[in-house]
Motif scaffolding. Structure first.
Motif, PDB file in Angstrom:
ATOM      1  N   ARG A 187      -6.689   2.870  -3.366  1.00 26.52           N
ATOM      2  CA  ARG A 187      -6.522   2.139  -2.164  1.00 26.52           C
ATOM      3  C   ARG A 187      -5.893   0.562  -2.149  1.00 26.52           C
ATOM      4  O   ARG A 187      -6.749  -0.225  -1.747  1.00 26.52           O
ATOM      5  CB  ARG A 187      -7.906   2.074  -1.137  1.00 26.52           C
ATOM      6  CG  ARG A 187      -7.923   3.558  -0.743  1.00 26.52           C
ATOM      7  CD  ARG A 187      -8.827   3.555   0.335  1.00 26.52           C
ATOM      8  NE  ARG A 187      -9.355   5.021   0.503  1.00 26.52           N
ATOM      9  CZ  ARG A 187     -10.183   5.445   1.575  1.00 26.52           C
ATOM     10  NH1 ARG A 187     -10.788   4.613   2.412  1.00 26.52           N
ATOM     11  NH2 ARG A 187     -10.549   6.821   1.729  1.00 26.52           N
ATOM     12  N   LEU A 188      -5.249   0.394  -3.310  1.00 26.92           N
ATOM     13  CA  LEU A 188      -4.699  -0.751  -3.233  1.00 26.92           C
ATOM     14  C   LEU A 188      -3.303  -1.046  -2.404  1.00 26.92           C
ATOM     15  O   LEU A 188      -2.845  -0.140  -1.982  1.00 26.92           O
ATOM     16  CB  LEU A 188      -4.006  -1.098  -4.877  1.00 26.92           C
ATOM     17  CG  LEU A 188      -4.949  -0.708  -5.937  1.00 26.92           C
ATOM     18  CD1 LEU A 188      -4.233  -0.911  -7.267  1.00 26.92           C
ATOM     19  CD2 LEU A 188      -6.377  -1.815  -5.808  1.00 26.92           C
ATOM     20  N   LEU A 189      -3.463  -2.398  -2.035  1.00 27.46           N
ATOM     21  CA  LEU A 189      -2.188  -2.565  -1.056  1.00 27.46           C
ATOM     22  C   LEU A 189      -0.979  -2.882  -1.974  1.00 27.46           C
ATOM     23  O   LEU A 189      -0.789  -3.660  -2.908  1.00 27.46           O
ATOM     24  CB  LEU A 189      -2.613  -3.917  -0.243  1.00 27.46           C
ATOM     25  CG  LEU A 189      -3.738  -3.816   0.494  1.00 27.46           C
ATOM     26  CD1 LEU A 189      -4.262  -5.417   0.970  1.00 27.46           C
ATOM     27  CD2 LEU A 189      -3.699  -2.934   1.706  1.00 27.46           C
ATOM     28  N   GLU A 190      -0.206  -1.952  -1.595  1.00 27.22           N
ATOM     29  CA  GLU A 190       1.275  -1.601  -2.293  1.00 27.22           C
ATOM     30  C   GLU A 190       2.108  -2.877  -2.210  1.00 27.22           C
ATOM     31  O   GLU A 190       2.771  -3.188  -3.356  1.00 27.22           O
ATOM     32  CB  GLU A 190       2.009  -0.428  -1.964  1.00 27.22           C
ATOM     33  CG  GLU A 190       1.314   0.898  -2.149  1.00 27.22           C
ATOM     34  CD  GLU A 190       0.991   1.174  -3.586  1.00 27.22           C
ATOM     35  OE1 GLU A 190       1.872   0.746  -4.463  1.00 27.22           O
ATOM     36  OE2 GLU A 190       0.007   1.855  -3.897  1.00 27.22           O
ATOM     37  N   PHE A 230      -7.660 -10.603  -2.501  1.00 27.68           N
ATOM     38  CA  PHE A 230      -7.811 -10.160  -1.148  1.00 27.68           C
ATOM     39  C   PHE A 230      -9.265 -10.117  -0.558  1.00 27.68           C
ATOM     40  O   PHE A 230      -9.826 -10.485   0.617  1.00 27.68           O
ATOM     41  CB  PHE A 230      -7.340  -8.920  -0.865  1.00 27.68           C
ATOM     42  CG  PHE A 230      -7.208  -8.116   0.537  1.00 27.68           C
ATOM     43  CD1 PHE A 230      -6.190  -8.474   1.446  1.00 27.68           C
ATOM     44  CD2 PHE A 230      -8.084  -6.955   0.890  1.00 27.68           C
ATOM     45  CE1 PHE A 230      -6.238  -7.887   2.786  1.00 27.68           C
ATOM     46  CE2 PHE A 230      -8.397  -6.644   1.995  1.00 27.68           C
ATOM     47  CZ  PHE A 230      -7.252  -7.154   3.172  1.00 27.68           C
ATOM     48  N   ALA A 231     -10.055  -9.494  -1.609  1.00 27.79           N
ATOM     49  CA  ALA A 231     -11.660  -9.313  -1.071  1.00 27.79           C
ATOM     50  C   ALA A 231     -12.311 -10.464  -0.896  1.00 27.79           C
ATOM     51  O   ALA A 231     -13.304 -10.601  -0.200  1.00 27.79           O
ATOM     52  CB  ALA A 231     -12.325  -8.515  -2.214  1.00 27.79           C
ATOM     53  N   LYS A 247       1.213  -5.969  -2.343  1.00 21.88           N
ATOM     54  CA  LYS A 247       0.391  -7.204  -3.129  1.00 21.88           C
ATOM     55  C   LYS A 247       0.403  -6.955  -4.655  1.00 21.88           C
ATOM     56  O   LYS A 247       0.238  -5.801  -4.881  1.00 21.88           O
ATOM     57  CB  LYS A 247      -0.803  -7.393  -2.269  1.00 21.88           C
ATOM     58  CG  LYS A 247      -0.755  -7.773  -1.092  1.00 21.88           C
ATOM     59  CD  LYS A 247      -2.011  -8.031  -0.389  1.00 21.88           C
ATOM     60  CE  LYS A 247      -2.247  -9.124   0.851  1.00 21.88           C
ATOM     61  NZ  LYS A 247      -1.468  -8.621   2.081  1.00 21.88           N
ATOM     62  N   ARG A 264     -11.551  -5.514  -7.675  1.00 19.53           N
ATOM     63  CA  ARG A 264     -11.855  -6.008  -6.315  1.00 19.53           C
ATOM     64  C   ARG A 264     -13.226  -5.774  -5.687  1.00 19.53           C
ATOM     65  O   ARG A 264     -13.820  -6.338  -4.840  1.00 19.53           O
ATOM     66  CB  ARG A 264     -10.516  -5.272  -5.362  1.00 19.53           C
ATOM     67  CG  ARG A 264     -10.619  -5.659  -3.992  1.00 19.53           C
ATOM     68  CD  ARG A 264      -9.791  -4.767  -3.200  1.00 19.53           C
ATOM     69  NE  ARG A 264      -9.833  -3.372  -3.301  1.00 19.53           N
ATOM     70  CZ  ARG A 264      -9.077  -2.436  -2.917  1.00 19.53           C
ATOM     71  NH1 ARG A 264      -7.758  -2.679  -2.350  1.00 19.53           N
ATOM     72  NH2 ARG A 264      -9.341  -1.102  -2.789  1.00 19.53           N
TER      73      ARG A 264
END
Lengths: 227, 293
Positions: A91-94, A104-105, A96, A152
């Motif tokens: 569930r990484l933001l693609e 992000f966290a 970024k 994260r």
């Protein structure tokens, strides 16, 4: 005692499914606990209850002395900041980079930029991805992605780290490397609850193992896979 | 919400506007048309009020006399008018004065075109001491024998208001409908953004972002959509107001137009704030329905 479950049931009324039934257990601070069982035994449901993504239908889920069903919205936010979560799909933001995904966290809970700039490289060093900071998720291997996800999850120094089948998509060697990382994190004091059905990993680690079957806790002991 | 977070939120909002290009375009255009109409009505109302103010403070009554009033009766009329309470000054404008004024302005051909007959009545310009006396004075003069008609500012103002009332009530409904359309389109745009960012939103919740932290970027995006629409409307208004004002000046010289510098800055501010507000309303509606935080 950091986690306590008392007579916990979880029933999905719409589907008429009893996912968990009469769960009683206690986990101490700093423990490493495997949650095992066949698919559909209730592992993920248990993680979701402990993470307060769902609430128990009856019974009490108590984490760090607080009953999760009694947390207000504000308290839930605080609770989430003190626990970490790793999923099977990282569930990484693609869109970024690795660095941005980890930052992000901290960013969304509004930590100061100075602190973020200092901590992100440190944590990436710790998970062995310092040289991958500027890469995007699609440029990483499965194992590397999970390491980013772990980075994260632990960057805000959680007291508990939940992992739901974190090695589910990894080959055995990569899985072992990830377990090594989790062991290190556990050694530094973080309680880890990990759902898995990888028998070899459980046998190698020799930690506490909870076994679920059809929503019931049928075994709780230290050692290897015990079915 | 800390100010520092704006460093990320505002660029994110712009990024979303780009990503939902056509939807953003539709929302901004509708918003611009809505606000442009608001602006046009605003300007109209400001100018009617301005004109009303100018006309109402005019203390002159034009008294037109019947053609039968001549000679001694005419002289007596002037005395009667001067004798009325509240009258400051009476000036005679005879038929001949009126004719020569018109001939001076439009040339001899006018006189010839009229067949050599002077159609203008004799007229007195009566100045009152104060604007408040105008109404009473005018109606009193109107009842005098030999008086054809009286004309004064307030009468014109009343007609003006009757006209603007109609325009205003039609315009209001058109604006309300357009505003609803603009809000709906903003809502739909925001819905697309929520959908595009659903993974991110989920992660934010997992790591303990507050609900408001999650909502803010969407609200800012809505406000931006509204403000962009407003800016387009303001630009169009600035370019057209000067032109329309010049045209009205040359076409109907007696109608006083408010100066652009006095009207537009305030109006622009209201439109931009209004646009932002409509945008925010649109995104809030969308968030209530589509963003479960």
């Amino acid at each position: 005692m950091i986690i306590q479950m008392v007579n916990v049931d979880r029933i999905y009324k719409k589907q008429n499914v009893t996912a968990l039934k009469g769960i009683n257990l206690a986990i101490d601070k700093g423990e490493f606990v495997f949650l095992t069982g066949a698919s559909g035994a209730g592992k993920s449901t248990m993680i979701r209850l402990l993470f307060r993504e769902e609430l128990a239908t009856s019974g009490q889920v108590i984490v760090a002395g607080r009953s999760l069903s009694r947390l207000s919205a504000k308290e839930t936010v605080i609770f989430r900041r003190n626990v970490g979560m790793v999923f099977q799909d990282s569930r990484l933001l693609e869109d970024k980079t690795v660095e941005e995904n980890v930052a992000f966290a901290m960013r969304v809970i509004e930590r100061p930029k100075k602190e973020i700039d200092k901590k992100v490289p440190e944590i990436l060093e710790r998970v062995g991805l310092r040289d991958r900071m500027k890469h995007f998720p699609h440029q990483l291997s499965g194992g590397e992605k999970q390491r980013v996800a772990v980075a994260r999850a632990i960057i805000n120094d959680p007291i508990i780290l939940f992992a739901d089948e974190p090695t589910g998509n990894l080959d055995p060697d990569t899985s072992e490397e990830l377990m090594e990382l989790l062991r290190e994190i556990n050694d530094s004091g973080t309680t880890i609850i990990m759902a898995t059905h990888d028998r070899n990993l459980v046998d190698t680690m020799q930690k506490r193992v909870l076994v679920l079957e059809k929503g019931r806790l049928i075994s709780d002991r230290i050692g290897g896979w015990s079915l | 919400m800390k100010l520092e977070s704006m460093r990320y939120i505002v660029p994110d909002a712009f990024h979303s506007l780009q990503r939902n290009g056509w939807m953003s375009f539709a929302a901004i255009t509708t918003m611009a048309i809505t606000l442009l109409l608001c602006g046009v009505f605003g300007i109209l109302l400001i100018n009617v009020n301005y004109a009303a103010g100018t006309l109402e403070s005019d203390v002159e009554i034009a008294v037109f006399l019947e053609d039968t009033v001549t000679g001694e009766v005419l002289t007596q009329m002037e005395t009667t008018l001067k004798g009325l309470p509240g009258v400051l000054e009476v000036n005679a404008i005879t038929k001949d004065d009126a004719m020569s004024f018109m001939v001076e302005r439009y040339g001899e051909t006018l006189f010839t075109a009229l067949g050599g007959v002077n159609p203008f009545p004799d007229c007195y310009s009566v100045k009152a001491e104060t604007p408040e006396q105008i109404d009473g004075l005018a109606s009193k003069i109107a009842t005098l024998p030999g008086v054809l008609k009286v004309n004064y500012g307030k009468e014109t103002v009343d007609k003006l208001f009757a006209f603007t009332d109609v325009v205003r009530s039609i315009g209001l409904w058109v604006m309300v409908l357009l505003a609803v359309g603009a809000v709906v389109l903003v809502g739909m745009t925001i819905r697309l953004t929520v959908y595009a960012r659903r993974k991110e939103v989920q992660l934010m919740k997992y790591v303990g972002a507050t609900d408001w932290f999650i909502r803010w970027p969407f609200i800012i995006e809505g406000a931006l959509l509204g403000m962009f629409g407003a800016i387009i409307a303001v630009v169009v208004l600035i370019f057209s107001y000067g032109k329309v004002s010049d045209y009205i000046d040359s076409a109907i010289g007696f109608f006083p137009m408010a100066a652009m510098s006095g009207v537009l800055p305030m109006l622009a501010l209201y439109l931009i704030l209004g646009g932002a507000l409509l945008g925010i309303v649109g995104s809030v509606f969308s968030l209530i329905r589509f963003l479960k935080v």
